[in-house]
Design an enzyme around this catalytic site. Structure first.
Site, short mmCIF file in Angstrom:
data_model
loop_
_atom_site.label_atom_id
_atom_site.label_comp_id
_atom_site.label_asym_id
_atom_site.label_seq_id
_atom_site.Cartn_x
_atom_site.Cartn_y
_atom_site.Cartn_z
N HIS A 67 83.84 38.27 106.96
CA HIS A 67 82.33 38.90 106.71
C HIS A 67 82.36 40.04 107.97
CE1 HIS A 67 77.77 37.75 106.54
NE2 HIS A 67 78.11 39.20 106.87
N TRP A 70 81.75 47.33 107.15
CA TRP A 70 82.58 48.52 107.55
C TRP A 70 81.81 49.83 107.17
CZ3 TRP A 70 88.54 47.06 106.77
CH2 TRP A 70 88.73 46.32 107.71
N ASN A 101 76.83 45.56 101.17
CA ASN A 101 75.45 46.26 101.62
C ASN A 101 75.51 47.83 101.90
OD1 ASN A 101 76.41 45.46 104.03
ND2 ASN A 101 74.36 44.89 104.82
N HIS A 238 77.23 32.69 108.07
CA HIS A 238 76.38 32.70 109.58
C HIS A 238 75.37 31.47 109.37
CE1 HIS A 238 73.66 35.13 106.97
NE2 HIS A 238 74.11 36.19 107.23
N ASN A 283 70.21 39.30 112.36
CA ASN A 283 69.87 38.36 111.45
C ASN A 283 70.99 37.49 110.88
OD1 ASN A 283 68.03 37.60 109.65
ND2 ASN A 283 68.13 39.20 108.12
N ASP A 310 80.46 38.59 111.17
CA ASP A 310 79.46 39.48 110.85
C ASP A 310 79.23 40.58 111.43
OD1 ASP A 310 77.06 40.39 109.58
OD2 ASP A 310 75.64 38.77 110.17
N HIS A 314 75.94 49.65 114.16
CA HIS A 314 74.80 50.30 114.11
C HIS A 314 75.07 51.47 115.10
CE1 HIS A 314 72.53 47.86 111.27
NE2 HIS A 314 72.82 46.81 111.90
N PRO A 328 69.01 45.18 112.61
CA PRO A 328 69.67 43.88 113.00
C PRO A 328 71.21 43.74 112.91
CG PRO A 328 68.80 43.68 110.79
CD PRO A 328 68.65 45.04 111.34
O1 DOR Z 1 72.38 41.18 111.61
C1 DOR Z 1 72.56 41.51 110.45
N1 DOR Z 1 73.05 42.56 110.12
N2 DOR Z 1 72.77 40.57 109.54
C2 DOR Z 1 73.20 40.92 108.14
O2 DOR Z 1 72.89 39.93 107.49
C3 DOR Z 1 73.40 42.23 107.82
C4 DOR Z 1 73.75 42.99 108.90
C5 DOR Z 1 73.95 44.41 108.81
O3 DOR Z 1 74.29 44.59 107.74
O4 DOR Z 1 73.70 45.00 109.64
#
Ligand code: DOR
Length: 438
Positions: A67, A70, A101, A238, A283, A310, A314, A328
């Site tokens: 998980h 990138w 995503n 998660h 999240n 995960d 960011h 998140p």
């Molecule tokens: O905290 C999270 N960030 N949870 C997710 O499910 C997606 C992820 C993200 O893509 O930043």
């Protein structure tokens, strides 16, 4: 899946290393011979043309992270395949699954094949592509899973968003089953998940809107019931609540289900939201200690099969914000093993062998099949660790392009000193000292 590197030395003997691989019943000081990218032999007094003395170090099967975000394509300012795979290698990971995503979403065969070409050129580790379950991750129209599979997708997921309609999810499971693609499920009911942190005492004291644990539990229960009915291969990712972990336990043996939890849900709690810092938004949200302990017990007993990070980079502009406005997610690759070793193994809550299994052979078998581990003939995907090294996580030492780690400034024990994929040293944390001698 693909992996660009083919520079492994013909033969290398690692001498005097503590090899720990519970899946192969290995736990002791030994030598190991690597040849042509494979494990050739484990034994005493091995000789070879090139060798590495590894006294005092541990050798594990390479860590596997199913998980990771990138951010490619679309947000290469936050992470690229090059930087994400370098961060993974620095954390001891040799195989990683990339989540879909992105921008564009990985919901078309051309995006899958484009990613695989970039992985071939840029990735240090073996990288696998998860395509989307639904177009645009919207939980409405199914993707053409068969074509995505033909283009090279390993699995499907709408990670980042949970599928909101049970009927739609059921159809997705039936289609995925017909292709044999595993589904990775982010379980979250958006009619309940209306806040930005866990709905509990910490949220109330901080004056922040909360999402209850039931937002995860209701979606997990739905997913598991449908998995049992359809027979699809489902991986719940998660898991962050005690009840969701218990639900997974109930459905083991009743459905083709596996599950993971994250280093942060195992080591941190929602008390951190009292800082009001955007860094701590994630999240599913950080939960109270009861959930952290429940999830830890489920990992210990094997109800939760393994750990996945995960890894969610960011940009600072999305994290240096009040909690309600922040994006998140936490970085995960570089701190997973040291954080879990420091906070669970050193405190006696989890054995080292279970942690190693939960980061290597257990996810490795999910991803790469039964034989994953250290045994003659297996690929030499290996992680070399110094369990005695204490260090402080500093922003400027992070390999990732982003720096949103919840462990910044913390003292951690255990350092990854070498990561090998197919016998090639793709991460060298020892510098010149690592040089294998002829
Ligand atoms: O905290 C999270 N960030 N949870 C997710 O499910 C997606 C992820 C993200 O893509 O930043």
């Amino acid at each position: 899946m693909t992996n660009a590197r083919t520079n492994a030395p013909e033969e290398l003997v690692i001498r005097g290393v503590h090899i720990l691989d519970p899946s192969s019943n290995l736990d002791g000081i030994s030598d190991i011979r690597l040849s042509a990218g494979l494990v050739n032999e484990v034994g005493k007094n091995l000789r070879g043309p090139r060798y590495l003395d590894a006294d005092g170090l541990y050798l594990f099967p390479g860590f596997v992270d199913v998980h990771a975000h990138w951010r490619t394509p679309g947000r290469e300012d936050e992470e690229t395949i090059e930087s994400g795979s370098a961060a993974a290698a620095a954390g001891g990971f040799t195989s990683v699954v990339m989540m879909p995503n992105t921008d564009p979403v990985v919901d078309k065969p051309v995006v899958v094949s484009g990613l695989l070409r970039r992985i071939e050129k840029e990735s240090r580790v073996r990288a696998y592509v998860s395509a989307a379950l639904h177009e645009g991750l919207k939980g409405e129209r199914l993707t053409e899973m068969r074509l995505l599979q033909e283009a090279g997708a390993f699995c499907v997921s709408d990670d980042g968003l949970g599928t909101q309609k049970a009927g739609v999810l059921r159809n997705a499971m039936l289609y995925a089953k017909s292709t044999r693609l595993p589904i990775i499920l982010h379980c979250e009911d958006h009619t309940l998940a209306t806040g930005v942190v866990h709905d509990g005492i910490a949220a109330a004291l901080a004056g922040l809107p909360g999402s209850p644990g039931s937002a995860e539990d209701v979606a997990t229960a739905t997913a598991l019931v449908l998995a049992a009915e359809t027979g699809a291969k489902v991986h719940v990712t998660h898991v962050s609540t005690s009840l969701s972990a218990a639900l997974v336990g109930f459905f083991k043996g009743r459905a083709d289900v596996t599950a993971d939890t994250t280093p942060h849900h195992l080591t941190l709690t929602d008390e951190l939201v009292s800082t009001l810092e955007g860094l701590y938004r994630v999240n599913p949200p950080l939960r109270p200690d009861g959930d952290r302990l429940g999830v830890g017990d489920a990992l210990k007993s094997g109800i939760l099969d393994f750990v996945a990070t995960d890894h969610a980079p960011h940009d600072a502009s999305e994290k240096d914000l009040p909690l309600e406005e922040a994006a998140p997610g936490f970085l995960g690759h570089e701190t997973a093993f040291p954080a879990l070793y420091t906070k669970l193994v050193q405190t006696g809550k989890l054995s080292l062998s279970r942690l190693v299994e939960a980061m290597s052979s257990s996810p490795g078998q999910w991803l790469r099949g039964k034989g994953y581990g250290i045994s003659p003939g297996a690929p030499a995907d290996l992680t070399l660790v110094d369990l005695s090294d204490e260090w402080i996580l500093r922003e400027d030492s992070l390999v990732s392009r982003s720096s949103n780690s919840p462990y910044l400034g913390q003292k951690l024990t255990a350092r990854i000193v070498g990561t090998m994929v197919g016998g090639e040293l793709i991460y060298n944390g020892l510098g010149a000292k690592f040089g294998a001698r002829a």
